[in-house]
Design a protein around this motif. Structure first.
Motif, mmCIF file in Angstrom:
data_model
loop_
_atom_site.group_PDB
_atom_site.id
_atom_site.type_symbol
_atom_site.label_atom_id
_atom_site.label_comp_id
_atom_site.label_asym_id
_atom_site.label_seq_id
_atom_site.Cartn_x
_atom_site.Cartn_y
_atom_site.Cartn_z
ATOM 1 N N LYS A 58 0.835 -1.208 0.000
ATOM 2 C CA LYS A 58 0.000 0.000 0.000
ATOM 3 C C LYS A 58 0.875 1.267 0.000
ATOM 4 N N MET A 59 1.839 1.254 -0.908
ATOM 5 C CA MET A 59 2.776 2.365 -1.011
ATOM 6 C C MET A 59 2.053 3.662 -1.357
ATOM 7 N N ILE A 60 2.401 4.743 -0.669
ATOM 8 C CA ILE A 60 1.799 6.036 -0.961
ATOM 9 C C ILE A 60 2.365 6.592 -2.264
ATOM 10 N N LEU A 61 1.575 7.415 -2.931
ATOM 11 C CA LEU A 61 2.053 8.056 -4.158
ATOM 12 C C LEU A 61 2.804 9.344 -3.808
ATOM 13 N N PRO A 62 3.759 9.750 -4.640
ATOM 14 C CA PRO A 62 4.498 10.993 -4.353
ATOM 15 C C PRO A 62 3.622 12.219 -4.572
ATOM 16 N N GLU A 63 3.993 13.305 -3.934
ATOM 17 C CA GLU A 63 3.282 14.562 -4.135
ATOM 18 C C GLU A 63 3.559 15.089 -5.544
ATOM 19 N N ILE A 64 2.553 15.726 -6.124
ATOM 20 C CA ILE A 64 2.672 16.218 -7.502
ATOM 21 C C ILE A 64 3.838 17.187 -7.642
ATOM 22 N N LYS A 65 4.067 18.024 -6.628
ATOM 23 C CA LYS A 65 5.145 19.015 -6.711
ATOM 24 C C LYS A 65 6.527 18.363 -6.783
ATOM 25 N N ASP A 66 6.638 17.092 -6.338
ATOM 26 C CA ASP A 66 7.930 16.409 -6.360
ATOM 27 C C ASP A 66 8.164 15.627 -7.646
#
Length: 300
Positions: A58-66
């Protein structure tokens, strides 16, 4: 009494064996695939495996700004590194390539000096000079004369690209964790390398089963498992401990290339390799001394 951490020791063994075998695997894979297709297929296989890992954990997705930074790191740390290395190994043996890649601590030290103002003592510059002598000897032993042949130059570019990836990723490792961030950058690199997807089907159909097996192996073991193992060592014991694996990787690469491909290094390549590793070891010693001095200053 010496306390052996079995998990850390096992992780070191995985890194040394899988990264050491990658150089022979690339040479074998090149018998059936072009360098760009080999790199793309290797990353694609690794990316698919990481999708399963991401779902299970259940890996989180990276933030769009990154995302722009993640794509830049993926481009440098995987797309450029693997493609330049694959092109370089068309003319440079697996063992010699592993020695050239082991120069990454030289680039890491220089980048730290240029961008972070880190001190580089006399050991660093002395070690860098010794390593350059070794690099020229390796180049000569690989048929490039006493100049830097195109294959040697490409592998040094790969080493520099990988060094940039390792030096500048620290903030993002802290933010996302080593394993998720590695997965993000591998996915980003795969998207970049998809530009070379044209004609891959024909190469897969024409390639020998051995070359295809080597590519699958590269995608799963050196690309995914070895990076996870080095991330585990870094998280548990720090970057200095993780770097220790890199010094034994060329030895494993020479032995595996000899057993897998029948490659026997020239005496000049061996001499150049020993000289290069001595130089790189001096830069590592310099970094360790600087770290200890900084620690003493903080305590004082």
């Amino acid at each position: 009494m010496i306390h052996l951490n079995v998990k850390i020791a096992a992780a070191h063994v995985l890194v040394i064996l899988f990264w050491g075998s990658a150089f022979a695997g690339i040479r074998h894979g090149l018998e059936g695939y072009s360098p760009e297709h080999l790199s793309f297929l290797r990353l694609l296989i690794g990316s698919i495996a990481l999708v399963f890992y991401a779902v299970l954990t259940k890996m989180i997705l990276p933030e769009i700004k990154d995302l722009p930074v993640i794509f830049l790191f993926g481009f440098l740390g995987f797309a450029v590194y693997q493609t330049a290395l694959s092109f370089g190994e068309k003319s440079v043996s697996a063992g010699a390539a592993s020695l050239l890649v082991s120069t990454s601590p030289l680039f890491i030290g220089l980048l730290g000096r240029l961008f972070f103002g880190e001190r580089t003592g006399k050991n660093y510059w002395f070690g860098a000079g010794i390593s350059m002598i070794g690099i020229f000897l390796i180049s000569f032993g690989s048929g490039g004369g006493f100049g830097l042949g195109i294959g040697v130059s490409l592998i040094l570019i790969a080493s520099l690209s990988e060094s940039i990836y390792f030096v500048f990723q620290q903030n993002y490792l802290a933010k996302y964790g080593a394993l998720p961030f590695t997965a993000y950058t591998i996915w980003a690199a795969t998207i970049f390398m998809s530009l070379f997807a044209g004609g891959l089907g024909q190469e897969i159909a024409a390639a020998s089963p051995g070359a295809t097996f080597s590519t699958i192996y590269l995608g799963l073991f050196p690309t995914v498992i070895a990076y996870f193992a080095i991330a585990y060592i870094t998280a548990e014991s720090g970057a200095a401990e993780a770097a220790n694996s890199l010094y034994l990787t060329p030895t494993a690469a020479f032995l595996i290339a000899w057993m897998w491909l029948g490659e026997v290094p020239s005496p000049l390549t061996v001499i150049g390799g020993v000289i290069t590793l001595i130089g790189v070891s001096l830069t590592y010693l310099n970094a360790k001394i600087q770290a200890e001095n900084s620690s003493s200053e903080v305590k004082g």
